[in-house]
Write an enzyme that holds these catalytic residues in place. Structure first.
Site, PDB file in Angstrom:
ATOM      1  N   THR A 166      76.313  23.143  50.738  1.00  0.00           N
ATOM      2  CA  THR A 166      77.495  22.714  51.483  1.00  0.00           C
ATOM      3  C   THR A 166      78.704  23.556  51.102  1.00  0.00           C
ATOM      4  O   THR A 166      79.457  24.024  51.968  1.00  0.00           O
ATOM      5  CB  THR A 166      77.792  21.224  51.215  1.00  0.00           C
ATOM      6  OG1 THR A 166      76.655  20.435  51.585  1.00  0.00           O
ATOM      7  CG2 THR A 166      79.005  20.758  52.000  1.00  0.00           C
ATOM      8  N   ASP A 167      78.890  23.779  49.809  1.00  0.00           N
ATOM      9  CA  ASP A 167      80.013  24.582  49.332  1.00  0.00           C
ATOM     10  C   ASP A 167      79.921  26.005  49.871  1.00  0.00           C
ATOM     11  O   ASP A 167      80.926  26.597  50.279  1.00  0.00           O
ATOM     12  CB  ASP A 167      80.028  24.586  47.802  1.00  0.00           C
ATOM     13  CG  ASP A 167      81.286  25.206  47.232  1.00  0.00           C
ATOM     14  OD1 ASP A 167      82.363  25.041  47.830  1.00  0.00           O
ATOM     15  OD2 ASP A 167      81.198  25.858  46.177  1.00  0.00           O
ATOM     16  N   GLU A 168      78.720  26.559  49.899  1.00  0.00           N
ATOM     17  CA  GLU A 168      78.531  27.915  50.419  1.00  0.00           C
ATOM     18  C   GLU A 168      78.861  27.984  51.909  1.00  0.00           C
ATOM     19  O   GLU A 168      79.528  28.914  52.365  1.00  0.00           O
ATOM     20  CB  GLU A 168      77.092  28.370  50.158  1.00  0.00           C
ATOM     21  CG  GLU A 168      76.703  29.667  50.830  1.00  0.00           C
ATOM     22  CD  GLU A 168      77.488  30.869  50.343  1.00  0.00           C
ATOM     23  OE1 GLU A 168      77.301  31.962  50.909  1.00  0.00           O
ATOM     24  OE2 GLU A 168      78.299  30.739  49.390  1.00  0.00           O
ATOM     25  N   SER A 171      82.560  27.677  52.332  1.00  0.00           N
ATOM     26  CA  SER A 171      83.316  28.856  51.911  1.00  0.00           C
ATOM     27  C   SER A 171      83.250  29.971  52.951  1.00  0.00           C
ATOM     28  O   SER A 171      84.264  30.616  53.241  1.00  0.00           O
ATOM     29  CB  SER A 171      82.794  29.365  50.556  1.00  0.00           C
ATOM     30  OG  SER A 171      81.495  29.903  50.669  1.00  0.00           O
TER      31      SER A 171
END
Length: 247
Positions: A166-168, A171
């Site tokens: 999710t963070d990737e 970003s």
């Protein structure tokens, strides 16, 4: 991205404020669409010709659902404004010619840099994923298939692997939508477990851009949308990259 980087950005802004006024963070130019246009960012991020390996291409480990949706969205790149993002082994390869703002650079003699979600090289064992981005709507779709090296509970993906994915996706979307560089916060509520080797579809949207921050949302669910795996939100700091100095 990591909290240490954000804290460094804050310290950089505070240091500059001592000499130039009350400004806490370095500001972008509001007259230039937060520094660079989305088209310019996408063009640099997705080079038409490169010798770099694209890890976001189908391989023998992909499950039928992942292959089917990949082909479906690949067709949408021809007519509906979607863009398939390449995935190189390091973010350095995506931003060639650019660098982090002064004060955030890290000196090292290491050469084999790898983004966390591309650190497992064996196909099908770790993170198998591809991201499609829609510039005008500032949203992304990530097709994510966790491998057995990401196991938590027996037979199911570790929750941390979904948080990292999710963070990737946040970003990449934040950067292309408005030069979002660092994760300020990431919140995730898990609903159901993801079976190893199955497909999770991450639907990511930029909700708003305000006060030099991008506010993001994500729903991770099964292909048929009958099972929600997690609901997530995040905030990313806007910060412009700088041109590399000629050697």
């Amino acid at each position: 991205m990591i909290r240490r980087g954000f804290q460094a950005a804050v310290r950089l802004g505070q240091h500059r404020a001592l000499f130039g006024g009350p400004q806490v963070l370095p500001r972008l130019n509001p007259t230039s669409a937060f520094g660079s246009s989305t088209d310019a960012l996408v063009s640099r991020f997705c080079p038409e010709k490169t010798d770099l390996k694209d890890y976001a291409l189908p391989n023998a480990s992909w499950c039928p659902d992942m292959l089917d949706l990949y082909q479906e969205f690949l067709e949408k790149t021809k007519t509906d404004g979607w863009i398939k993002l390449p995935s190189f082994k390091s973010n350095r390869d995506h931003i060639q010619g650019l660098k982090l703002p002064s004060g955030l650079a890290v000196a090292s003699d290491k050469s084999d840099w790898r983004i966390f979600t591309r650190c497992i090289q064996v196909e099908g064992q770790g993170y198998e994923y591809v991201i499609f981005f829609h510039p005008s709507e500032k949203k992304s779709i990530c097709l994510f298939q966790p491998g057995p090296y990401l196991e938590g509970a027996p037979g199911f993906a570790h929750g941390g692997s979904l948080a990292a994915m999710t963070d990737e996706t946040f970003s990449k979307t934040a950067y292309l939508a408005g030069e979002g560089l660092f994760t300020v916060s990431l919140n995730i509520r898990f609903k159901n477990l993801i079976p190893v080797g199955s497909l999770a579809v991450l639907n990511v949207h930029v909700e708003k851009i305000e006060d030099q921050k991008l506010y993001m949302s994500c729903i991770a669910q099964s292909r048929d949308q009958q099972t929600v795996y997690a609901k997530c939100s995040g905030i990313f700091l806007q910060l412009q990259l700088e041109e590399e100095s000629p050697q």
